[in-house]
Structures are given as C-alpha cells and as structure tokens.
Design an enzyme around this catalytic site. Structure first.
Site, PDB file in Angstrom:
ATOM      1  N   SER A 583       1.065   4.718  11.151  1.00  0.00           N
ATOM      2  CA  SER A 583       0.923   6.132  11.472  1.00  0.00           C
ATOM      3  C   SER A 583      -0.036   6.775  10.464  1.00  0.00           C
ATOM      4  CB  SER A 583       2.289   6.815  11.485  1.00  0.00           C
ATOM      5  OG  SER A 583       2.208   8.085  12.060  1.00  0.00           O
ATOM      6  N   HIS A 698       6.014   5.133  19.388  1.00  0.00           N
ATOM      7  CA  HIS A 698       5.423   5.174  18.052  1.00  0.00           C
ATOM      8  C   HIS A 698       6.057   4.153  17.120  1.00  0.00           C
ATOM      9  CE1 HIS A 698       2.829   6.851  15.101  1.00  0.00           C
ATOM     10  NE2 HIS A 698       3.793   7.321  14.341  1.00  0.00           N
TER      11      HIS A 698
END
Length: 724
Positions: A583, A698
């Site tokens: 991320s 994610h």
C-alpha cells in the site's frame, strides 16, 4: 456502540480527493513530459476488468508462476505456510456481542470462513464448543457468489438483529443485509429486512427499526473519493428512495458518517464530515432536530465515553488560558464542554519517546495503550471524584506489543463484564498470549497461548538507530536467526536480509510474532528488519508530520539510511538485501529502489501506489491528498514528481528484479499502479515479475489457500534473489 470505537483513526486502507486543472505541458523530474492520458502508453491497464488488460495480467501471472513454482523450495514452503494459516492452535480473534463471543474462522475445510460464537466460559476451555451462525462457503455456493466476510453491526442490548456486510472477492464495496441471530436467516426486504446493494456504505442503527445510511444513492451522492456524501434516515418497511436526508457533506470532502451512542443516560447522535483524511467536523443532533457544531480543532479526534468528552490532539492547541501538546489526550465533562466551558484534564501527554496508540474504556476506567520507544505499555486511569488516579499495568513482557479489547457492554446497566477486558501480548519471538483482565488489578486469567509455530531457539532481537540524511535518528528492529555456528543457515556478515517498512498515515509498526515470517524467513536463516520511519505514528503526530506532503521524501531517506546502516555494520550486503512493503509501503519500496537501485537485490512491492501523477484520479485516491499533496497544483506536483516511481524509473538503469503483487478486486489502491509500473519497466528491458490475484481486495488474498500461494511466491522469490 461507543463513539470511541467509531472511525478509530481510519484504516490505511481508506483514501482520497480530486481537483482537475488544465496545465501546460511541462518537464517532470525524470526529464520527460508527465505521463497523463495523452502521453501514457499504458493507460489501458487502468481498465480493471478490460479484456486486453486481463489478458496481460494472465500472461504475466503465468510467467511468474512458471518461474517461481519451479523453484525447489516453493512447494514445501507453500505447504508449510498453509499449515500455519489453517492451524487449529491459532488464537481465535473474538468480539463480544451480547452474551456471546463471535469469531470468523477460516481453515482447510472452511475456506471463506465460519462466523461462529461461543460463551466466555466456553472460550476459556482448551477446546471450546462453537456454534456456527453463518457458513460463508455454504452461503456462497447457495447464492452463486464468492462472498468474503465484511463484518456485522448488531443492535443491542437484545442483539436479535445484525446488519451483515458481504464482499465479492474481498473488495471494500460490500452488500449489506439484515440477519436474524435467532433463526440464523437473512431477513428479506419483502419481510421488512434492510438490504443495500454493493457500495462503500456507512450504516448505523438509530433504533430497532431505523438506520442512518450513507451509500450510493445515485448521481451526486458520493464524494470525489468514492465514499458517502449524504446521510439519510431510513425507516423499516419503506423504500430506500423515501429515506430522508439528515446530513450532507460536499463532493470535495472525503466522507460523512453517523455515530449513535445509546448508553442509558448518555444518549448522543453525532454526524461528522471529513474534509480530508486527517480532519473532521462534528455536529451533535439536538432533541429538536437541529445540529449543534462541536467546537474543536478539525484535526483532533473526538470521542464520548459516558459523561466524558475526549480529544486526542494532532496539533498543539492553546485554549482556556492553557497550551496542550500535539499527541495529548484531553478529557472534559461533556455537558460543560458543549455549553462552552474549556477546562481539561490531561490523560496523556507525549514525550520525545512516548506516544499514545489508543485507549479503551471499562465502566469506571480508561486504559491507555502507550508506545515507549516503539514498545508497548499500558496505563490505567480512574476518576475518584476530584482527580484522575493513574497506575501502570504490569505486562507479560517489556519489549513487545500489547492489544487491549474492552468487554464492557455499555447498553447493559448491570453488565457482569463491565470492568473486564482482554489483554493480548506478543513480541517478535514470543507467541501471542491472551488474558482476561480486570480493571483495577494486575491479576488476570490466561485464556489462550499460541504454541511456538517455528523454532526460535538461538534467535534474538535488538533495537538499533540509523542516522537519516538530515541527521534524524531512525529506530529499527533486527531479528536475528540462529547463527551458522549454532546450526543455523545464516552467514554472519552477509546474511540474506529482508527490510520492511511503511512510513505513512500515522500508522505504527510494532513488534509482533509472525509464524509465517518465522517459517518462511527466520527459520531458514534470514534476518528480518522492521523500520520505524517518519510518516508513521511511532512517536506521535510530529513523527507523522515530519514526512508528509512536501516532506514525504524523508520517509524514503529514512528507509535508505536503515539499509545503508545494515550494510555499514556488516549485517548484510547489497546483494543479500531485499525490501518489502504494501500500500503506502508499496510506494515506499517503489520510490526507494528507483532512487537507490544499488542498495538492493530484491523488491517485493505489494498493492502499491506508484503513479503519483494520477493516484488521485484512481478509486479512493483523492482521499489521500492530505498525505501526499495534489498533483494538479504545480507547486505540489513539483515535490511529488521528484519521487513518483512511475515517472522516475528510467531506461538503461540497472534495477534489481522487482516482484509486484496486487489484486483485481482491490477497489482501494487501483491495480493499475502495479500493472503500469511493471509494463513500463518491462518496456525498458528491466527484470520484473508480476502476480495479480483475481480476488482478495486490498489484502491481496481472500482465503488461506490464496494467502499461502501469494506468500509462497513472495518468499520463494526472495530466497531466489538473496539466498544465492
């Protein structure tokens, strides 16, 4: 639900804002015109589900799988990791709902998981009896969906009904459906049940038959970041289209939400809007329906706990004739504060080494989770009627990480667990323990202990400090495997070393036991390093502010400084040093290897941001402009352009081979970042591996089978690069 537990600082997982201004063509830091729609040859890879893009993904996946799965260690490593992930010895993570403790359990027979429950007495047994509430695998088969658990919001104190969130493939967008806990069935809309289609929704119970709803109501109902802009009040049995608007933000805001505290005698409803990722403006709903703005610094976190109003400051604040430091936790009488009085008690004040991670509340006390040089401490506070009494809570260890979970149900007047909480402890080499504690005492009952899932005999941990480019001291932990002279595989002075970092959004990286890392890396002779970079929250808001927006490069300078220190102190060599991050951490490793390709021989870049020219136009990206800046503004693009990996990677530079991983179902950080970076590097002739899981969101994987494969690919790649 207490307001303190709502939106607790917001996960990194969220994101983003947007502004579009026409600009003349200009040259960026890499000596080329910015890669926008007119000049970016790989823009087509941003089409998440496009046939051409998915064909490219399948080709790259096949190449990486052929190469890595053929390595001798891949198959046994994948089996070992799957064994850890499916282990029956794992400590079930629990949440109290009414008289039961609930858990989501995934293993080899329940891939997507069982949402199940038991009692506290039963949980304390070595082999608890669990009652299945929802079988996700069976539900998915019956409905022809790839459901992934998204959580449950249950209405107390009876807890007969819950709003259950289900995600297709692990995306942030979820379907919301009302569920009856007694019958174990979903309540159809035709029978008065609440149902919402797939969206990034916000739901809160107003009463048993009313919800506050923020969702995709149609054109104009979402912010530029893709989150709810409008909150409506929705009555049971009525169409969503008839719900009444009660609160609105603006398109440029990040999100809005509703928070309802139904604690008897302290009932409050608060509506909040987030102008950016780190600020919010809150208003209290008055009995007559009007909204009373709550006067506070925009960047201060607000919470109500019974009679108390709490503020955690992100900036210094002078008010009522006193000054309070950023990172402090302040308490005031809620009623007096809302009438304009500004008298505070300081529950926590930071120092150069101490910061506040968070807090929980029992009925009569607050327990503070404190970081002291990145090691966990717990302080307990009790109001005696005239002053706060403070004591330090004894912990199982002094160099690890603590996790606090309150068991108090504020909706139950005579709650037998009103002063009970769970205390979890772990460090890098100590398996997790979970104890049942009572506020006011250090006596506790050990509930669960994770058995050692890798052999840590002979391993050790130390904390070091590197000196960054501007002279700042940057802490990092080194976890050493068994040395070669004790039968380990490590070669002193040139050990295969994996450096991990994040450095953003005020997120702290703390010591934690990882059986997966232990088996895949440490037990095989690798050194693991955890860096506590500026941009994170390890030393409070100032540590974060030191590396955001115009100063973001300092996170990368810190990471580089740790890498250089590892080489200078002969822990490893560039040929044996790899980096990993996901991320914002994916941006970290992307920027770092582009700037200093000479330092590394392996890069694992997970669900990353990489094209910082367009990040704010992709999915949730606009919400992160408070962290990175707005690339549409020339002054801000000037600093972003200097580190944006996609713009700065160059032809003819010898880069280490990079493994990019992402997920097609990641609707937070767009998979186009990883796709385009990989394609551009391949076009330059640079060595690249790429793997995109179709599911996983994610987190990169939706179940243990997928997690084991992804981790095995990553660690097999690392050993291929660093273990030679």
């Amino acid at each position: 639900m207490p307001l303190a537990s709502c939106r607790a600082a917001v996960s990194i997982a969220l994101a983003i804002l947007l502004c579009a201004c026409a600009q003349p063509a200009r040259t960026d830091a890499a000596g080329m015109t910015p890669l926008d729609a007119e000049s970016d040859p790989y823009l087509w890879l941003e089409d998440v589900g496009g046939a051409r893009a998915l064909e490219w993904v399948r080709e790259r996946n096949a190449h990486s799988e052929r190469l890595l799965e053929a390595q001798p260690g891949y198959a046994p490593l994948r089996a070992e990791l799957r064994e850890v992930l499916d282990s029956k010895d794992r400590i079930p993570a629990i949440r109290r709902i009414g008289d039961h403790l609930y858990n989501l359990w995934q293993d080899e027979t329940s891939k997507r998981g069982l949402w199940r429950r038991t009692t506290l007495d039963e949980y304390a047994k070595p082999q608890p009896a669990w009652e299945t509430v929802i079988d996700l695998d069976a539900l998915g088969r019956a409905e022809g969906e790839n459901w992934v658990w998204g959580g449950a919001n249950c209405f107390g104190p009876a807890y007969a009904r819950c709003i259950v969130a289900l995600s297709r493939g692990g995306a942030d967008a979820k379907v919301q459906r009302e569920f009856d806990l007694a019958s174990r069935r979903f309540v159809p809309a035709a029978h008065g049940g609440f149902e919402l289609p797939e969206a990034k929704s916000e739901l809160e119970w107003a009463d048993a038959d009313t919800l506050y709803v923020g969702t995709d109501f149609g054109a104009g109902s979402l912010t530029d970041s893709g989150y709810p802009r409008v909150i409506k009040r929705w009555k049971r049995g009525t169409p969503l289209a008839q719900a009444t608007t009660v609160f609105e933000g603006q398109a440029r805001d990040v999100w809005v939400d509703a928070r309802v505290d139904r604690t008897p005698g302290f009932e409050r409803t608060v509506f909040a809007v987030a102008p950016d990722f780190f600020t919010e403006r809150a208003s209290l709903l008055l009995p007559d329906g009007r909204l009373q703005p709550i006067d506070k610094p925009d960047d201060a976190r607000l919470a109500f706990e019974r009679e108390w109003l709490l503020l955690k400051l992100r900036s210094d604040w002078s008010v009522g004739g006193r000054s309070y430091r950023a990172g402090s936790l302040l308490a005031a009488r809620a009623d007096a504060y809302l009438k304009g009085e500004r008298r505070f008690d300081v529950l926590f004040e930071p120092t150069a080494t101490r910061s506040l991670g968070g807090w929980i509340a029992t009925r009569s006390r607050f327990l503070l989770d404190v970081l002291d040089d990145v090691k966990g401490r717990v302080e307990e506070l009790r109001w005696d009627g005239s002053a706060w009494q403070r004591r330090e809570v004894a912990l199982p260890g002094s160099a690890g990480n603590v996790e606090l979970t309150s068991l108090h149900d504020e909706l139950v007047p005579d709650d037998p667990l009103a002063e009970r909480y769970l205390l979890g402890y772990t460090d890098f080499l100590t398996p997790n323990t979970l104890s049942l504690a009572t506020a006011g005492s250090d006596q506790r009952t050990l509930l669960k202990t994770l058995p050692a899932l890798f052999d840590a005999n002979g391993m050790r941990t130390e904390q070091r400090f590197a000196t960054s480019k501007d002279g700042s001291k940057v802490p990092y932990f080194v976890i050493w495997p068994r040395p070669a002279r004790q039968g380990g595989a490590a070669a002193e002075g040139a050990s295969p070393t994996l450096l991990y970092g994040y450095g953003g959004f005020e997120v702290s990286l703390q010591p934690a036991y990882s059986a997966l890392r232990g088996r895949a890396w440490l037990a095989r002779g690798g050194v693991f390093v955890l860096a506590n970079l500026r941009g994170g929250g390890e030393f409070g808001p100032a540590w974060h502010r030191a590396a955001m927006k115009a100063n973001k490069q300092k996170s990368y300078d810190d990471f580089i400084a740790v890498a250089e220190d590892l080489i200078a102190t002969r822990v490893t060599t560039p040929a044996r040093l790899g980096i990993m991050g996901g991320s914002n951490g994916g941006l970290l490793v992307g920027a770092t290897f582009v700037q200093r390709p000479d330092l590394f021989n392996a890069v694992v870049c997970q669900v990353p941001l990489l094209d910082m020219r367009r990040y704010h136009k992709l999915l949730a990206g606009a919400s992160w402009m408070a962290e990175y800046g707005n690339p549409e503004l020339p002054a801000e693009w000037d600093w972003i352009s200097r580190y944006s990996p996609y713009q700065n990677v160059k032809r003819g530079v010898r880069y280490p081979e990079v493994l990019f991983t992402t997920s097609t179902r990641d609707d937070r950080v767009h998979p186009g970042h990883a796709r385009k970076m990989a394609a551009r590097m391949l076009g330059f002739g640079a060595p690249v591996l790429y793997y995109e899981n179709i599911e996983g969101g994610h987190g990169g994987a939706a179940d243990n089978e997928q997690r084991a494969k992804l981790l095995a690919l990553e660690y097999t790649y690392l050993w291929r690069q660093l273990g030679r």
